[in-house]
Design a protein around this motif. Structure first.
Motif, PDB file in Angstrom:
ATOM      1  N   ALA A 117      43.623  28.779  40.316  1.00  0.00           N
ATOM      2  CA  ALA A 117      43.161  29.365  41.430  1.00  0.00           C
ATOM      3  C   ALA A 117      44.149  30.751  41.805  1.00  0.00           C
ATOM      4  O   ALA A 117      43.362  31.539  42.114  1.00  0.00           O
ATOM      5  CB  ALA A 117      43.446  28.399  42.583  1.00  0.00           C
ATOM      6  N   ALA A 118      45.227  30.545  41.609  1.00  0.00           N
ATOM      7  CA  ALA A 118      46.100  31.759  42.229  1.00  0.00           C
ATOM      8  C   ALA A 118      45.919  32.937  41.292  1.00  0.00           C
ATOM      9  O   ALA A 118      45.736  34.146  41.614  1.00  0.00           O
ATOM     10  CB  ALA A 118      47.679  31.207  42.034  1.00  0.00           C
ATOM     11  N   GLY A 119      45.726  32.626  39.875  1.00  0.00           N
ATOM     12  CA  GLY A 119      45.569  33.450  38.853  1.00  0.00           C
ATOM     13  C   GLY A 119      44.421  34.169  38.909  1.00  0.00           C
ATOM     14  O   GLY A 119      44.284  35.493  39.121  1.00  0.00           O
ATOM     15  N   GLY A 120      43.084  33.342  39.321  1.00  0.00           N
ATOM     16  CA  GLY A 120      42.168  34.247  39.728  1.00  0.00           C
ATOM     17  C   GLY A 120      41.979  34.790  40.810  1.00  0.00           C
ATOM     18  O   GLY A 120      41.229  35.808  40.835  1.00  0.00           O
ATOM     19  N   THR A 121      42.519  34.659  41.856  1.00  0.00           N
ATOM     20  CA  THR A 121      42.639  35.268  43.141  1.00  0.00           C
ATOM     21  C   THR A 121      43.387  36.612  42.673  1.00  0.00           C
ATOM     22  O   THR A 121      42.696  37.739  43.209  1.00  0.00           O
ATOM     23  CB  THR A 121      43.340  34.472  44.003  1.00  0.00           C
ATOM     24  N   GLY A 122      44.375  36.721  42.103  1.00  0.00           N
ATOM     25  CA  GLY A 122      44.780  38.067  41.857  1.00  0.00           C
ATOM     26  C   GLY A 122      44.282  38.975  40.902  1.00  0.00           C
ATOM     27  O   GLY A 122      43.886  40.069  41.111  1.00  0.00           O
ATOM     28  N   ARG A 123      43.376  38.221  39.932  1.00  0.00           N
ATOM     29  CA  ARG A 123      42.362  38.853  38.886  1.00  0.00           C
ATOM     30  C   ARG A 123      41.319  39.679  39.913  1.00  0.00           C
ATOM     31  O   ARG A 123      40.926  40.760  39.730  1.00  0.00           O
ATOM     32  CB  ARG A 123      41.927  38.232  37.910  1.00  0.00           C
ATOM     33  N   GLY A 124      40.855  38.656  40.820  1.00  0.00           N
ATOM     34  CA  GLY A 124      39.570  39.307  41.771  1.00  0.00           C
ATOM     35  C   GLY A 124      40.071  40.524  42.523  1.00  0.00           C
ATOM     36  O   GLY A 124      39.408  41.119  42.976  1.00  0.00           O
ATOM     37  N   ARG A 125      41.494  40.399  43.080  1.00  0.00           N
ATOM     38  CA  ARG A 125      41.714  41.261  43.858  1.00  0.00           C
ATOM     39  C   ARG A 125      41.909  42.784  42.983  1.00  0.00           C
ATOM     40  O   ARG A 125      41.912  43.919  43.611  1.00  0.00           O
ATOM     41  CB  ARG A 125      43.202  40.910  44.827  1.00  0.00           C
ATOM     42  N   ARG A 126      42.391  42.582  41.892  1.00  0.00           N
ATOM     43  CA  ARG A 126      42.568  43.817  41.095  1.00  0.00           C
ATOM     44  C   ARG A 126      41.199  44.403  40.652  1.00  0.00           C
ATOM     45  O   ARG A 126      41.284  45.653  40.442  1.00  0.00           O
ATOM     46  CB  ARG A 126      43.508  43.502  39.927  1.00  0.00           C
ATOM     47  N   LEU A 127      40.224  43.698  40.408  1.00  0.00           N
ATOM     48  CA  LEU A 127      38.922  44.432  39.802  1.00  0.00           C
ATOM     49  C   LEU A 127      38.468  45.396  40.835  1.00  0.00           C
ATOM     50  O   LEU A 127      38.177  46.566  40.412  1.00  0.00           O
ATOM     51  CB  LEU A 127      38.080  43.178  39.450  1.00  0.00           C
ATOM     52  N   PRO A 128      38.361  45.169  42.194  1.00  0.00           N
ATOM     53  CA  PRO A 128      37.971  46.223  42.848  1.00  0.00           C
ATOM     54  C   PRO A 128      38.921  47.527  43.089  1.00  0.00           C
ATOM     55  O   PRO A 128      38.513  48.583  43.304  1.00  0.00           O
ATOM     56  CB  PRO A 128      37.952  45.628  44.190  1.00  0.00           C
ATOM     57  N   VAL A 129      40.185  47.109  42.718  1.00  0.00           N
ATOM     58  CA  VAL A 129      41.034  48.438  42.698  1.00  0.00           C
ATOM     59  C   VAL A 129      40.613  49.233  41.527  1.00  0.00           C
ATOM     60  O   VAL A 129      40.891  50.405  41.540  1.00  0.00           O
ATOM     61  CB  VAL A 129      42.548  47.956  42.734  1.00  0.00           C
ATOM     62  N   VAL A 130      40.609  48.538  40.401  1.00  0.00           N
ATOM     63  CA  VAL A 130      40.476  49.411  39.151  1.00  0.00           C
ATOM     64  C   VAL A 130      39.041  50.091  39.387  1.00  0.00           C
ATOM     65  O   VAL A 130      38.852  51.256  38.748  1.00  0.00           O
ATOM     66  CB  VAL A 130      40.342  48.329  37.815  1.00  0.00           C
ATOM     67  N   ALA A 131      38.136  49.361  39.803  1.00  0.00           N
ATOM     68  CA  ALA A 131      36.746  50.016  40.011  1.00  0.00           C
ATOM     69  C   ALA A 131      36.723  51.237  40.972  1.00  0.00           C
ATOM     70  O   ALA A 131      36.227  52.467  40.576  1.00  0.00           O
ATOM     71  CB  ALA A 131      35.609  48.908  40.541  1.00  0.00           C
ATOM     72  N   LEU A 132      37.615  51.146  41.761  1.00  0.00           N
ATOM     73  CA  LEU A 132      37.881  52.381  42.879  1.00  0.00           C
ATOM     74  C   LEU A 132      38.519  53.517  42.093  1.00  0.00           C
ATOM     75  O   LEU A 132      38.033  54.652  41.923  1.00  0.00           O
ATOM     76  CB  LEU A 132      38.451  51.875  44.140  1.00  0.00           C
ATOM     77  N   VAL A 133      39.362  53.079  41.242  1.00  0.00           N
ATOM     78  CA  VAL A 133      40.302  54.221  40.579  1.00  0.00           C
ATOM     79  C   VAL A 133      39.092  54.734  39.658  1.00  0.00           C
ATOM     80  O   VAL A 133      39.189  56.063  39.336  1.00  0.00           O
ATOM     81  CB  VAL A 133      41.313  53.511  39.692  1.00  0.00           C
ATOM     82  N   LEU A 134      38.520  54.047  38.888  1.00  0.00           N
ATOM     83  CA  LEU A 134      37.640  54.570  37.875  1.00  0.00           C
ATOM     84  C   LEU A 134      36.545  55.428  38.516  1.00  0.00           C
ATOM     85  O   LEU A 134      36.382  56.580  37.931  1.00  0.00           O
ATOM     86  CB  LEU A 134      36.762  53.381  36.897  1.00  0.00           C
ATOM     87  N   ALA A 135      36.104  55.028  39.579  1.00  0.00           N
ATOM     88  CA  ALA A 135      34.837  55.671  40.462  1.00  0.00           C
ATOM     89  C   ALA A 135      35.719  57.096  40.699  1.00  0.00           C
ATOM     90  O   ALA A 135      35.109  58.166  40.704  1.00  0.00           O
ATOM     91  CB  ALA A 135      34.655  55.137  41.648  1.00  0.00           C
ATOM     92  N   GLY A 136      36.943  57.098  41.139  1.00  0.00           N
ATOM     93  CA  GLY A 136      37.683  58.266  41.663  1.00  0.00           C
ATOM     94  C   GLY A 136      37.834  59.224  40.550  1.00  0.00           C
ATOM     95  O   GLY A 136      37.734  60.509  40.581  1.00  0.00           O
TER      96      GLY A 136
END
Length: 380
Positions: A117-136
């Motif tokens: 659960a802990a690892g899944g939560t960290g990856r889930g938080r990183r995906l929006p950040v990566v998407a925002l960076v790619l969009a930028g």
């Protein structure tokens, strides 16, 4: 007391450096073995130390002894009993929770394993950040490309403007060159060229034979309605034939001889109109009067010599004197036989009819203006 605990002394006995033998009054207690699941483990006793009383049933104890834990070794101190109200670190009673390992089926606290659960939560938080960076990054790239396209459009527009300006300038220069070429052609056409004038005029000029006299005649204007060709000459060239009642004269050129008829005469202006049935090209009469200094060509048959050409300039235009009409003075050499010949300008137009020359003088010739002849006979 058999099976009971020995009375505790009020003061702790002095422990010897070596373990004494147990007194006879206190029975030796067996060293507890491994506790069974769900049962409290008995605290081991130490020789010479007071035996701790078991914890109160209502008081919780410390973590239970795991069934797989090893039995207590002799000589290890037993945890001291707790005071009333404090938890005892001894074994837990049945039904009471312990701080030990979780029972089967219950989640045990511990570090999260990879993919938990802990690892899944960290990856889930990183995906929006990566998407925002790619969009930028994509937005920046799109902006740069749009800017480059805009700059390219500006360059293309500037290039088109430069090409249009260059084409306009080239067109202007071309128009200027064409105008200059036309002007040069006009100048070249207006340039005096006696050879070109003679080549154009000679086929229309003839030697006239009238009785004992010879002179010159030339075709003029358009062919008459009845066919043939109209010609002009001086009256004094055909005077002997005309005054003798005759009307027939002859035109000679390059070994050929053509019959011609005297149609009209004007003795005062020294003009005569002839007509022949043969077809010849008529010369064109000038529409503008001559000017002093204008270059001319005189064509005739002086002394019977056909196709003779002389050149000169207009010396002056003399107005009417004595009722005979205006005359053109020129300096081109003429001789007997030139009478009736055409005086031609640089444009191959007839400006006059050679009539006479001054005696005892050189370079003074006279001609009847062509306008006078055209008006007299309604020709041209």
């Amino acid at each position: 007391m058999p099976g009971g605990f020995a009375a505790q002394p009020t003061t702790a006995p002095i422990q010897p450096t070596t373990a004494p033998a147990p007194p006879a009054s206190v029975p030796l207690q067996p060293v507890p073995g491994p506790a069974f699941a769900g049962q409290p483990a008995a605290a081991p006793t130490h020789p010479g130390l007071p035996i701790s009383a078991p914890a109160h049933p209502a008081q919780p104890t410390s973590a239970p002894v795991h069934p797989t834990s090893a039995p207590a070794h002799p000589g290890q101190p037993v945890a001291a009993p707790t005071y009333p109200g404090q938890p005892i670190s001894g074994p837990a009673y049945p039904g009471q929770p312990t701080a030990g390992p979780a029972l089967p089926g219950q989640p045990a606290p511990g570090p999260a394993y990879p993919g938990g659960a802990a690892g899944g939560t960290g990856r889930g938080r990183r995906l929006p950040v990566v998407a925002l960076v790619l969009a930028g990054v994509l937005a920046v790239v799109a902006g740069v490309q749009a800017y480059q396209i805009h700059r390219l459009d500006d360059r293309l527009a500037a290039t088109d403007r430069r090409l249009a300006d260059a084409q306009g300038a080239d067109g202007s220069r071309l128009d200027g060159l064409e105008k200059r070429a036309e002007a040069l052609e006009k100048q070249a056409g207006s340039a005096f060229n006696p050879e070109a004038v003679a080549s154009a005029v000679l086929p229309s000029v003839f030697r006239v034979s009238a009785g004992q006299f010879t002179g010159t005649a030339f075709a003029i204007g358009k062919p008459p309605s009845g066919g043939g060709t109209m010609l002009l000459t001086n009256f004094h060239v055909v005077e002997s034939v005309y005054d003798g009642g005759g009307r027939r004269v002859f035109l000679e050129r390059t070994g050929q001889r053509f019959d011609a008829t005297i149609v009209k005469v004007d003795k005062d202006k020294d003009l005569a109109q002839l007509r022949t049935t043969a077809r010849f090209t008529g010369l064109v009469a000038a529409r503008t009067p001559v000017k002093s200094g204008q270059q001319i060509v005189v064509v005739g048959a002086p002394l019977g010599l056909q196709d003779s050409v002389t050149t000169g300039v207009v010396s002056a235009f003399r107005p009417d004197e004595g009722g005979s009409g205006p005359v053109i003075q020129f300096d081109a050499p003429i001789n007997p036989g030139n009478s009736g010949g055409p005086v031609i300008n640089g444009s191959k137009e007839v400006v006059g009819i050679a009539t006479a020359k001054a005696r005892d003088a050189e370079g003074i010739g006279l001609a009847v203006p062509i306008k006078t002849a055209c008006d007299t006979f309604t020709l041209c």
